[in-house]
Scaffold this motif. Sequence first.
Motif, mmCIF file in Angstrom:
data_model
loop_
_atom_site.group_PDB
_atom_site.id
_atom_site.type_symbol
_atom_site.label_atom_id
_atom_site.label_comp_id
_atom_site.label_asym_id
_atom_site.label_seq_id
_atom_site.Cartn_x
_atom_site.Cartn_y
_atom_site.Cartn_z
ATOM 1 N N GLY A 92 0.812 -1.217 0.000
ATOM 2 C CA GLY A 92 0.000 0.000 0.000
ATOM 3 C C GLY A 92 0.843 1.262 0.000
ATOM 4 N N GLY A 93 2.029 1.177 -0.578
ATOM 5 C CA GLY A 93 2.924 2.330 -0.657
ATOM 6 C C GLY A 93 3.975 2.359 0.429
ATOM 7 N N SER A 94 3.790 1.580 1.501
ATOM 8 C CA SER A 94 4.758 1.633 2.611
ATOM 9 C C SER A 94 6.116 1.049 2.224
ATOM 10 N N GLY A 95 6.139 0.164 1.234
ATOM 11 C CA GLY A 95 7.394 -0.430 0.795
ATOM 12 C C GLY A 95 7.967 0.210 -0.458
ATOM 13 N N ASP A 96 7.381 1.325 -0.896
ATOM 14 C CA ASP A 96 7.908 2.023 -2.068
ATOM 15 C C ASP A 96 9.349 2.460 -1.812
ATOM 16 N N VAL A 97 10.170 2.332 -2.822
ATOM 17 C CA VAL A 97 11.557 2.784 -2.743
ATOM 18 C C VAL A 97 11.576 4.188 -3.341
#
Length: 189
Positions: free
Chosen positions: A176-181
């Motif tokens: 949900g975007g929390s692991g986006d680099v």
Amino acid sequence: MVFLSRIYTKSGDAGETGLGDGTRVPKDAARVAAFGEVDELNAVLGLLTASCPDVPEFPLLRRIQNDLFDVGGDLCVPPTPNEQPGTCLRITTAQAEHLEAAIDRLNENLPALRSFILPGGSPAAAWLHLARTVCRRAERSVVTLMRTEPVNPAVLVYLNRLSDFLFVLGRVANGGGSGDVLWVPGQNR
């Protein structure tokens, strides 16, 4: 319906291929390049779903793969000025609208972006970012084709929405975007 009794025909051995209307063109023609890149995009989505069967929106990705065959079918039969509706397989605005609804539904739960995103994160997100870049390349090839030959404009709209969908789904696949680099401008100066 498609019926293939032979896989090789030898008709392309001299560097030409047949379009859906029977016209023979060079294998590097702009139209062939455009539907070839759509085919490549479909293959990337196949690798994604085979490698990451738990990818979010799996049924929608299968639907998109089917739509991409429709896009290829649309591109391989050049539209004619007096073509009667329904005589050829053509992408419709409803197919792009279906993607828009999915984008809106998925994006609603994602945090706002404050930076560009580097391709990566989870394996599914990385595949989705690769698919997005291939989709953008296919879109550019369709734009090139449109400069010189007739193309159903809904094809371009569909590919444009699809690349946006793949970006949003990549964020969903990254928790949900929390692991986006995130890109850090000038980080390595």
